[in-house]
Design a protein around this motif. Structure first.
Motif, short mmCIF file in Angstrom:
data_model
loop_
_atom_site.label_atom_id
_atom_site.label_comp_id
_atom_site.label_asym_id
_atom_site.label_seq_id
_atom_site.Cartn_x
_atom_site.Cartn_y
_atom_site.Cartn_z
N GLY A 149 -7.28 -13.38 -20.32
CA GLY A 149 -6.57 -13.65 -19.08
C GLY A 149 -6.00 -12.38 -18.47
O GLY A 149 -6.11 -12.14 -17.26
N ILE A 150 -5.39 -11.55 -19.33
CA ILE A 150 -4.81 -10.29 -18.84
C ILE A 150 -5.91 -9.37 -18.32
O ILE A 150 -5.80 -8.80 -17.22
CB ILE A 150 -4.02 -9.60 -19.96
CG1 ILE A 150 -2.82 -10.47 -20.37
CG2 ILE A 150 -3.54 -8.22 -19.52
CD1 ILE A 150 -2.12 -9.98 -21.61
N PHE A 191 -3.68 -16.73 -15.01
CA PHE A 191 -3.05 -17.97 -15.50
C PHE A 191 -4.07 -18.88 -16.17
O PHE A 191 -3.86 -19.35 -17.29
CB PHE A 191 -2.38 -18.68 -14.33
CG PHE A 191 -1.73 -19.99 -14.69
CD1 PHE A 191 -0.55 -20.01 -15.42
CD2 PHE A 191 -2.31 -21.19 -14.33
CE1 PHE A 191 0.05 -21.22 -15.76
CE2 PHE A 191 -1.73 -22.40 -14.66
CZ PHE A 191 -0.54 -22.41 -15.38
N LEU A 192 -5.20 -19.11 -15.52
CA LEU A 192 -6.18 -20.07 -16.03
C LEU A 192 -6.95 -19.53 -17.23
O LEU A 192 -7.13 -20.23 -18.23
CB LEU A 192 -7.15 -20.47 -14.91
CG LEU A 192 -6.52 -21.23 -13.73
CD1 LEU A 192 -7.53 -21.46 -12.62
CD2 LEU A 192 -5.93 -22.56 -14.20
N THR A 230 2.78 -14.55 -17.74
CA THR A 230 4.05 -15.11 -18.20
C THR A 230 4.06 -16.63 -18.10
O THR A 230 4.51 -17.33 -19.02
CB THR A 230 5.21 -14.53 -17.39
OG1 THR A 230 5.20 -13.10 -17.48
CG2 THR A 230 6.55 -15.03 -17.90
N ALA A 231 3.55 -17.13 -16.97
CA ALA A 231 3.52 -18.59 -16.77
C ALA A 231 2.59 -19.26 -17.79
O ALA A 231 2.93 -20.30 -18.37
CB ALA A 231 3.06 -18.91 -15.35
N ALA A 232 1.43 -18.66 -18.02
CA ALA A 232 0.49 -19.22 -19.00
C ALA A 232 1.07 -19.16 -20.41
O ALA A 232 0.92 -20.10 -21.20
CB ALA A 232 -0.84 -18.48 -18.94
N ALA A 233 1.75 -18.05 -20.72
CA ALA A 233 2.37 -17.92 -22.03
C ALA A 233 3.44 -18.98 -22.24
O ALA A 233 3.57 -19.55 -23.34
CB ALA A 233 2.97 -16.52 -22.19
N GLY A 290 13.82 -6.83 -29.93
CA GLY A 290 13.60 -7.75 -31.03
C GLY A 290 12.39 -8.63 -30.76
O GLY A 290 11.67 -8.43 -29.78
N PRO A 291 12.15 -9.61 -31.60
CA PRO A 291 11.01 -10.52 -31.38
C PRO A 291 11.24 -11.36 -30.14
O PRO A 291 12.37 -11.78 -29.85
CB PRO A 291 10.99 -11.38 -32.64
CG PRO A 291 12.38 -11.30 -33.19
CD PRO A 291 12.90 -9.95 -32.82
N THR A 292 10.19 -11.58 -29.37
CA THR A 292 10.26 -12.43 -28.18
C THR A 292 9.13 -13.44 -28.22
O THR A 292 8.16 -13.29 -28.97
CB THR A 292 10.15 -11.59 -26.89
OG1 THR A 292 8.83 -11.03 -26.81
CG2 THR A 292 11.19 -10.49 -26.83
N ALA A 293 9.24 -14.44 -27.37
CA ALA A 293 8.24 -15.50 -27.34
C ALA A 293 6.87 -14.96 -26.95
O ALA A 293 5.85 -15.27 -27.58
CB ALA A 293 8.68 -16.59 -26.36
N ILE A 294 6.83 -14.12 -25.91
CA ILE A 294 5.54 -13.63 -25.41
C ILE A 294 4.88 -12.69 -26.41
O ILE A 294 3.69 -12.80 -26.70
CB ILE A 294 5.74 -12.95 -24.05
CG1 ILE A 294 6.07 -14.01 -22.99
CG2 ILE A 294 4.50 -12.16 -23.64
CD1 ILE A 294 6.35 -13.45 -21.61
#
Length: 590
Positions: A451-452, A441-442, A156-159, A101-105
């Motif tokens: 970033g990726i 992250f930055l 993940t942390a940046a998101a 389903g839909p996720t935050a990331i």
């Protein structure tokens, strides 16, 4: 007279055997896993799947509404994206726990490429599904192995930070705040004096209630046989309330907003009018007509999406497979990564027919599914039915959901994604892995996709550097023994020559060398060519280069290159050969 070719029946039998193999039950079970567990299905499993599916459904509805806000879409698109996964994953998935389903990331990633346009969102869903399903059919799931753990955790942390801070504006009731992170940061603080008191009080209250319920669930002691019926009932009540805490908070906030709503006075910023009913089932759009009548072609839309066609499908699959592996390990079963890739691809393709945006596995809802005791993927069907019922009958009610309550749900959902323990682990295990983590992250605060890509480039450079600089241990045994610890490929060829030259040929007197290749399993033409030059230089210097422990496959390569070299099965044999016929191999290493 004997025929010159094999009789046709033999070829026919071979084709028939292949056809029967492709249509065998085992092959069908591989591609359609429901055929494996459905014949064993029983009433006990049905009971547990209904409970788990209903619980996840009550979690999914408020989260779907909230994540649509993260994607920059009207809230109904979150629900459009939340039900197809349950139906198709039930048939094609290999994990009993995973919920799609839909996720935050994924919502955050999509927001950068669709810019709030539902037409682009639906087309991106279709293209993501096609890419993912094609990767599964072509067995390209191994490409995900090149995305390293530090890159994933950095993203993940940046998101988590980006999504969480992006909801502060809704928590404060602010308007006209840009979506780009640094502008968002600046304008949020600049507009704090414009914050609406009702939204602030409601948003903070919802967050406090969510945190309290979360803590109650995590600190709830396990039941034992000594507990009374009253204690057991209270335990189940608290556990149930904590599990569906998102639904309780959103429903409570909506009731309060409805009760306080007045014609000329609005205490809260509400979700507002939403489309009623189920989405129409129709093919995804391959062009768009803008309000001024301009037609945007399919090619232009694809070019506008750009890098999203690589990043969104890859990150979606990576997130879902990581979740499936984690819960498979926890619950003692194995998943098929390639089949998971196919299941997500088909789900996204079919989701595009009901106006969904790209979906993937949700860690939070999968955890709820597992903890509630789901037995098979059929639990997702119950979740899908609940979402459909919400679309059919509850859309008018969603008008009164305050945006501050949805913001509280999102912030509490993404906070655990920022886990500083991973940074500590990276520091303890291998400090160099902090480099791709920090780059990802930055740079992700500038643009998530950059970033990726930046993290992948740094990780790739580190991997290539290790490939180009294999460790070569040099010891003196009246000759030089050089031990290679890995395979040799073209980036390492120059490094190998450099080490041998410095230690053996550029010293006085020159030294003979035994090259221990026990750990070498591959070479390429560049290495062969470099070895040819080395042998020639050793002959000119009147010293010897002996290869020890070469595997048969490597000897075949050298033979094919018409390269004559001395080799022995062991280092001892090479040393005996050298010490028996040389007399000038003395002196310090290098």
């Amino acid at each position: 007279m004997e025929p010159l070719v094999s009789p046709l029946p033999i070829h026919g039998n071979s084709v028939q055997q292949r056809w029967l193999s492709c249509c065998s039950l085992r092959t069908l079970q591989t591609w359609i896993p429901i055929l494996t567990w459905l014949p064993k299905y029983n009433l006990r499993w049905l009971q547990m799947d209904i409970i788990a599916g209903a619980t996840v459904g009550l979690t999914t509805v408020p989260q779907a509404l909230a994540y649509a806000e993260v994607a920059g879409l009207p809230v109904q698109y979150g629900l459009y994206s939340a039900f197809m996964g349950g139906f198709f994953y039930c048939v094609l998935g290999t994990s009993k726990d995973v919920t799609l389903g839909p996720t935050a990331i994924m919502s955050l990633l999509c927001s950068f490429f669709i810019e709030g346009d539902p037409v682009y969102a639906v087309l991106l869903t279709f293209l993501c599904g096609v890419i993912q399903a094609s990767m599964a059919l072509l067995k390209l799931g191994f490409l995900l192995d090149f995305i390293s753990y530090p890159v994933i955790k950095g993203f993940t942390a940046a998101a988590a930070v980006t999504i969480g801070f992006g909801q502060v504006k809704n928590l404060l009731g602010l308007k006209n705040v840009p979506r780009q992170f640094f502008f968002q940061l600046y304008y949020t603080f600049q507009k704090i004096p414009e914050a609406r008191l009702g939204d602030v009080v409601l948003g903070v209250s919802c967050m406090v209630l969510l945190i309290v319920l979360m803590k109650m669930k995590s600190t709830l002691p396990p039941l034992s046989e000594e507990h009374t019926a009253t204690v057991r009932a209270a335990h189940k009540l608290v556990l149930s309330a904590a599990t569906v805490r998102n639904a309780l908070v959103v429903v409570g906030a909506a009731i309060m907003a409805f009760a306080l709503e007045a014609p000329n006075r609005h205490y809260f910023t509400l979700t507002g009018k939403t489309s009623k009913g189920l989405p129409p089932f129709r093919p995804p759009p391959f062009s768009e007509i803008t309000p001024n009548g301009t037609i945007i072609s399919f090619t232009d839309m694809v070019l506008d999406i750009g890098g999203g066609l690589a990043i969104v499908p890859l990150m979606g699959v990576l997130e879902s497979i990581a979740i499936a592996k984690a819960f498979g390990s926890q619950n003692n079963y194995r998943i098929d990564p390639n089949q998971e890739l196919f299941a997500i691809g088909v789900t996204n393709i079919m989701g595009s027919f009901v106006s969904a945006y790209p979906v993937t596995g949700s860690f939070g809802r999968t955890a709820v599914n597992s903890q509630t005791g789901v037995c098979t993927p059929a639990g997702g069907v119950i979740t899908g039915v609940i979402v459909l019922l919400s679309l059919a009958y509850l859309m008018p009610v969603f008008y009164y959901i305050p945006k501050a309550s949805l913001a509280a749900v999102i912030i509490c959902a993404v906070t655990p994604l920022f886990d500083y323990h991973h940074v500590i682990q990276l520091w303890r295990v291998k400090k160099l892995d902090l480099v791709p983590f920090m780059v990802t992250f930055l740079v992700s605060f500038w643009e998530i996709q950059y970033g990726i890509v930046g993290g992948l480039l740094v990780s790739g450079a580190m991997l290539l550097y290790n490939e180009a600089r294999p460790k070569i241990k040099v010891t003196d045994h009246d000759f030089l023994l050089m031990e290679l610890d890995s395979g040799l490929s073209y980036p390492a060829a120059e490094h190998l020559s450099h080490v041998i030259y410095n230690h053996a040929l550029l010293v006085c007197p020159p030294r003979s060398v035994v090259l221990d290749c026990h750990h070498v399993s591959r070479i390429d033409f560049t290495v062969v060519n470099e070895v040819r030059d080395l042998i020639q230089q050793f002959r000119l210097q009147n010293v010897t280069l002996i290869f020890s422990g070469l595997k048969d496959c490597l000897l075949e390569v050298f033979k094919a290159a018409d390269l004559e070299l001395q080799h022995t099965d062991s280092v001892e044999a090479a040393g005996a050969s050298l010490l028996g016929n040389t007399h000038h191999d003395r002196g310090p290493v290098g």
